[in-house]
Design a protein around this motif. Structure first.
Motif, PDB file in Angstrom:
ATOM      1  N   LEU A 112       1.489 -10.052  -9.118  1.00 50.20           N
ATOM      2  CA  LEU A 112       1.368  -9.342  -7.853  1.00 50.20           C
ATOM      3  C   LEU A 112       1.172  -7.866  -8.154  1.00 50.20           C
ATOM      4  CD1 LEU A 112       1.550  -9.485  -4.743  1.00 50.20           C
ATOM      5  CD2 LEU A 112       4.009  -9.112  -4.983  1.00 50.20           C
ATOM      6  N   TRP A 113       0.082  -7.292  -7.635  1.00 49.75           N
ATOM      7  CA  TRP A 113      -0.295  -5.911  -7.912  1.00 49.75           C
ATOM      8  C   TRP A 113      -0.433  -5.119  -6.618  1.00 49.75           C
ATOM      9  CZ3 TRP A 113      -1.928  -4.212 -12.911  1.00 49.75           C
ATOM     10  CH2 TRP A 113      -2.027  -5.223 -13.869  1.00 49.75           C
ATOM     11  N   SER A 114      -0.081  -3.844  -6.675  1.00 45.83           N
ATOM     12  CA  SER A 114      -0.357  -2.904  -5.599  1.00 45.83           C
ATOM     13  C   SER A 114      -1.383  -1.913  -6.131  1.00 45.83           C
ATOM     14  CB  SER A 114       0.934  -2.171  -5.210  1.00 45.83           C
ATOM     15  OG  SER A 114       0.658  -1.179  -4.255  1.00 45.83           O
ATOM     16  N   TRP A 115      -2.538  -1.826  -5.459  1.00 44.14           N
ATOM     17  CA  TRP A 115      -3.640  -0.994  -5.927  1.00 44.14           C
ATOM     18  C   TRP A 115      -3.936   0.119  -4.939  1.00 44.14           C
ATOM     19  CZ3 TRP A 115      -7.583  -1.475  -9.819  1.00 44.14           C
ATOM     20  CH2 TRP A 115      -7.337  -2.485 -10.756  1.00 44.14           C
ATOM     21  N   SER A 116      -4.442   1.229  -5.461  1.00 44.36           N
ATOM     22  CA  SER A 116      -5.042   2.268  -4.625  1.00 44.36           C
ATOM     23  C   SER A 116      -6.238   2.829  -5.381  1.00 44.36           C
ATOM     24  CB  SER A 116      -4.037   3.368  -4.280  1.00 44.36           C
ATOM     25  OG  SER A 116      -3.557   4.010  -5.430  1.00 44.36           O
ATOM     26  N   LEU A 117      -7.306   3.082  -4.642  1.00 46.93           N
ATOM     27  CA  LEU A 117      -8.522   3.675  -5.213  1.00 46.93           C
ATOM     28  C   LEU A 117      -8.908   4.868  -4.359  1.00 46.93           C
ATOM     29  CD1 LEU A 117     -10.863   0.601  -5.996  1.00 46.93           C
ATOM     30  CD2 LEU A 117      -9.540   1.964  -7.620  1.00 46.93           C
ATOM     31  N   GLU A 134      -8.175 -14.678  -7.759  1.00 45.68           N
ATOM     32  CA  GLU A 134      -7.550 -13.472  -7.225  1.00 45.68           C
ATOM     33  C   GLU A 134      -7.511 -13.572  -5.719  1.00 45.68           C
ATOM     34  OE1 GLU A 134      -8.699  -9.675  -8.642  1.00 45.68           O
ATOM     35  OE2 GLU A 134      -8.518 -10.281 -10.740  1.00 45.68           O
ATOM     36  N   MET A 135      -6.417 -13.055  -5.160  1.00 45.05           N
ATOM     37  CA  MET A 135      -6.231 -12.969  -3.711  1.00 45.05           C
ATOM     38  C   MET A 135      -6.060 -11.487  -3.408  1.00 45.05           C
ATOM     39  SD  MET A 135      -3.370 -15.916  -3.293  1.00 45.05           S
ATOM     40  CE  MET A 135      -3.821 -17.603  -3.033  1.00 45.05           C
ATOM     41  N   LEU A 136      -6.924 -10.941  -2.572  1.00 38.41           N
ATOM     42  CA  LEU A 136      -6.876  -9.530  -2.227  1.00 38.41           C
ATOM     43  C   LEU A 136      -6.561  -9.383  -0.742  1.00 38.41           C
ATOM     44  CD1 LEU A 136     -10.184  -8.413  -3.990  1.00 38.41           C
ATOM     45  CD2 LEU A 136      -7.873  -8.352  -4.938  1.00 38.41           C
ATOM     46  N   VAL A 137      -5.637  -8.494  -0.419  1.00 41.70           N
ATOM     47  CA  VAL A 137      -5.305  -8.174   0.971  1.00 41.70           C
ATOM     48  C   VAL A 137      -5.408  -6.665   1.111  1.00 41.70           C
ATOM     49  CG1 VAL A 137      -3.574  -8.249   2.795  1.00 41.70           C
ATOM     50  CG2 VAL A 137      -3.685 -10.099   1.136  1.00 41.70           C
ATOM     51  N   VAL A 138      -6.313  -6.200   1.979  1.00 42.12           N
ATOM     52  CA  VAL A 138      -6.514  -4.761   2.156  1.00 42.12           C
ATOM     53  C   VAL A 138      -5.522  -4.239   3.195  1.00 42.12           C
ATOM     54  CG1 VAL A 138      -8.156  -2.969   2.829  1.00 42.12           C
ATOM     55  CG2 VAL A 138      -8.925  -4.916   1.457  1.00 42.12           C
ATOM     56  N   ILE A 139      -4.789  -3.219   2.821  1.00 41.85           N
ATOM     57  CA  ILE A 139      -3.778  -2.606   3.677  1.00 41.85           C
ATOM     58  C   ILE A 139      -4.360  -1.407   4.422  1.00 41.85           C
ATOM     59  CG2 ILE A 139      -1.478  -1.545   3.724  1.00 41.85           C
ATOM     60  CD1 ILE A 139      -1.573  -4.515   2.738  1.00 41.85           C
ATOM     61  N   GLU A 140      -5.156  -0.627   3.716  1.00 43.74           N
ATOM     62  CA  GLU A 140      -5.721   0.602   4.291  1.00 43.74           C
ATOM     63  C   GLU A 140      -7.096   0.852   3.677  1.00 43.74           C
ATOM     64  OE1 GLU A 140      -4.677   5.381   4.068  1.00 43.74           O
ATOM     65  OE2 GLU A 140      -3.091   3.921   3.741  1.00 43.74           O
ATOM     66  N   GLY A 141      -8.055   1.215   4.511  1.00 40.20           N
ATOM     67  CA  GLY A 141      -9.406   1.482   4.030  1.00 40.20           C
ATOM     68  C   GLY A 141     -10.254   0.217   4.011  1.00 40.20           C
ATOM     69  N   THR A 142     -11.340   0.277   3.242  1.00 43.50           N
ATOM     70  CA  THR A 142     -12.251  -0.856   3.115  1.00 43.50           C
ATOM     71  C   THR A 142     -12.598  -1.041   1.649  1.00 43.50           C
ATOM     72  OG1 THR A 142     -13.176  -0.440   5.312  1.00 43.50           O
ATOM     73  CG2 THR A 142     -14.487  -1.794   3.832  1.00 43.50           C
ATOM     74  N   LEU A 143     -12.423  -2.266   1.156  1.00 45.35           N
ATOM     75  CA  LEU A 143     -12.720  -2.597  -0.231  1.00 45.35           C
ATOM     76  C   LEU A 143     -14.085  -3.275  -0.287  1.00 45.35           C
ATOM     77  CD1 LEU A 143     -12.011  -3.181  -3.248  1.00 45.35           C
ATOM     78  CD2 LEU A 143     -10.832  -5.220  -2.442  1.00 45.35           C
ATOM     79  N   VAL A 155     -17.390  -7.193   1.800  1.00 50.60           N
ATOM     80  CA  VAL A 155     -16.690  -6.038   2.351  1.00 50.60           C
ATOM     81  C   VAL A 155     -15.427  -6.534   3.049  1.00 50.60           C
ATOM     82  CG1 VAL A 155     -16.844  -4.081   3.938  1.00 50.60           C
ATOM     83  CG2 VAL A 155     -18.857  -4.777   2.604  1.00 50.60           C
ATOM     84  N   ILE A 156     -14.273  -6.012   2.607  1.00 52.64           N
ATOM     85  CA  ILE A 156     -12.984  -6.448   3.129  1.00 52.64           C
ATOM     86  C   ILE A 156     -12.316  -5.244   3.798  1.00 52.64           C
ATOM     87  CG2 ILE A 156     -10.827  -7.641   2.586  1.00 52.64           C
ATOM     88  CD1 ILE A 156     -12.185  -8.312  -0.190  1.00 52.64           C
ATOM     89  N   ALA A 157     -12.194  -5.307   5.116  1.00 49.72           N
ATOM     90  CA  ALA A 157     -11.603  -4.205   5.888  1.00 49.72           C
ATOM     91  C   ALA A 157     -10.081  -4.336   5.917  1.00 49.72           C
ATOM     92  CB  ALA A 157     -12.160  -4.216   7.309  1.00 49.72           C
ATOM     93  N   ALA A 158      -9.412  -3.265   6.290  1.00 46.72           N
ATOM     94  CA  ALA A 158      -7.957  -3.272   6.426  1.00 46.72           C
ATOM     95  C   ALA A 158      -7.537  -4.407   7.346  1.00 46.72           C
ATOM     96  CB  ALA A 158      -7.470  -1.937   6.967  1.00 46.72           C
ATOM     97  N   GLY A 159      -6.526  -5.161   6.913  1.00 43.86           N
ATOM     98  CA  GLY A 159      -6.029  -6.285   7.689  1.00 43.86           C
ATOM     99  C   GLY A 159      -6.691  -7.601   7.328  1.00 43.86           C
ATOM    100  N   ASP A 160      -7.731  -7.575   6.515  1.00 44.38           N
ATOM    101  CA  ASP A 160      -8.419  -8.805   6.133  1.00 44.38           C
ATOM    102  C   ASP A 160      -8.129  -9.102   4.664  1.00 44.38           C
ATOM    103  OD1 ASP A 160      -9.928 -11.072   6.458  1.00 44.38           O
ATOM    104  OD2 ASP A 160     -11.858 -10.052   6.605  1.00 44.38           O
ATOM    105  N   PHE A 161      -8.585 -10.252   4.190  1.00 51.11           N
ATOM    106  CA  PHE A 161      -8.322 -10.670   2.820  1.00 51.11           C
ATOM    107  C   PHE A 161      -9.471 -11.518   2.311  1.00 51.11           C
ATOM    108  CE2 PHE A 161      -6.829 -14.029   5.504  1.00 51.11           C
ATOM    109  CZ  PHE A 161      -7.115 -15.190   4.819  1.00 51.11           C
ATOM    110  N   ILE A 183      -3.412  -5.128  -1.884  1.00 46.83           N
ATOM    111  CA  ILE A 183      -2.544  -5.961  -2.700  1.00 46.83           C
ATOM    112  C   ILE A 183      -3.435  -6.960  -3.422  1.00 46.83           C
ATOM    113  CG2 ILE A 183      -0.654  -7.662  -2.702  1.00 46.83           C
ATOM    114  CD1 ILE A 183       0.214  -4.821  -1.881  1.00 46.83           C
ATOM    115  N   ARG A 184      -3.162  -7.133  -4.694  1.00 43.16           N
ATOM    116  CA  ARG A 184      -3.937  -8.056  -5.537  1.00 43.16           C
ATOM    117  C   ARG A 184      -2.970  -9.073  -6.119  1.00 43.16           C
ATOM    118  NH1 ARG A 184      -5.609  -6.702 -11.464  1.00 43.16           N
ATOM    119  NH2 ARG A 184      -7.003  -8.406 -11.976  1.00 43.16           N
ATOM    120  N   ASN A 185      -3.232 -10.330  -5.874  1.00 45.02           N
ATOM    121  CA  ASN A 185      -2.428 -11.416  -6.406  1.00 45.02           C
ATOM    122  C   ASN A 185      -3.317 -12.202  -7.363  1.00 45.02           C
ATOM    123  OD1 ASN A 185      -0.203 -13.065  -6.682  1.00 45.02           O
ATOM    124  ND2 ASN A 185      -0.526 -14.156  -4.783  1.00 45.02           N
TER     125      ASN A 185
END
Length: 188
Positions: A112-117, A134-143, A155-161, A183-185
């Motif tokens: 379980l990882w917490s990422w910021s870019l 990998e399971m990605l959950v965007v908390i803030e911004g757009t990945l 493109v994964i927006a905040a609140g999506d995975f 968050i990266r799992n």
């Protein structure tokens, strides 16, 4: 799940899945209830979708049926546990809820990882071993996720995975003006 006036769709899914899996295992309601440590009346109500079920009860049912938890809560017509996205518990307050986003069986390890870019930042990775996800959950911004085997960026927006096999080269990119947090799992 906790009492609420709102009936989550997951109750309908649980009802259909428990009934289908019980029948596939050639178990009577009484036999499954005994295996799971439940009363037959409780199991009947679960299969009707008439009762809020605790997460503990769902765990016991999954174990008694020999399936993973997600098999009980995912939409019955779904074959992929990589995107479940169902409310599995609601509290007294409308802001209190637990949503099962995705599930993948793990053979060896889970990270379980917490990422910021920062804006404009890119992270590139070589392929992981076969079987890794990998399971990605965007908390803030757009990945912006680039996968070697996909056509086009994801493109994964905040609140999506998004869940994907990471046995291919991949890249995380922040094209936005603010900091990206996610968050990266990692599952193997």
């Amino acid at each position: 799940m906790h009492n609420t006036n709102e009936r989550p769709d997951v109750l309908v899914h649980v009802a259909a899945n428990v009934r289908r899996l019980r029948q596939a295992a050639s178990l009577s309601q009484q036999a499954l209830a005994e295996r799971a440590g439940l009363s037959r009346r409780m199991l009947v109500n679960i299969e009707k979708g008439d009762v809020n079920v605790s997460l503990n009860t769902l765990d016991r049912l999954a174990e008694a049926l020999g399936v993973l938890f997600y098999a009980l809560v995912q939409p019955p017509d779904s074959e992929d546990s990589a995107r479940i996205d169902e409310v599995a518990w609601v509290g007294r307050s409308p802001q209190s809820r637990a949503r099962l986003l995705a599930s993948k069986p793990a053979r060896q390890e889970v990270e379980l990882w917490s990422w910021s870019l920062a804006p404009g930042e890119v992270y590139e990775s070589a392929a992981d071993d076969n079987g890794w996800h990998e399971m990605l959950v965007v908390i803030e911004g757009t990945l912006t996720l680039t996968l070697a085997l996909a056509t086009g960026d994801i493109v994964i927006a905040a609140g999506d995975f998004h869940v994907y096999p990471s046995d291919q080269p991949y890249r995380y990119r922040n094209d936005g003006a603010g900091t990206l947090r996610f968050i990266r799992n990692v599952v193997h």
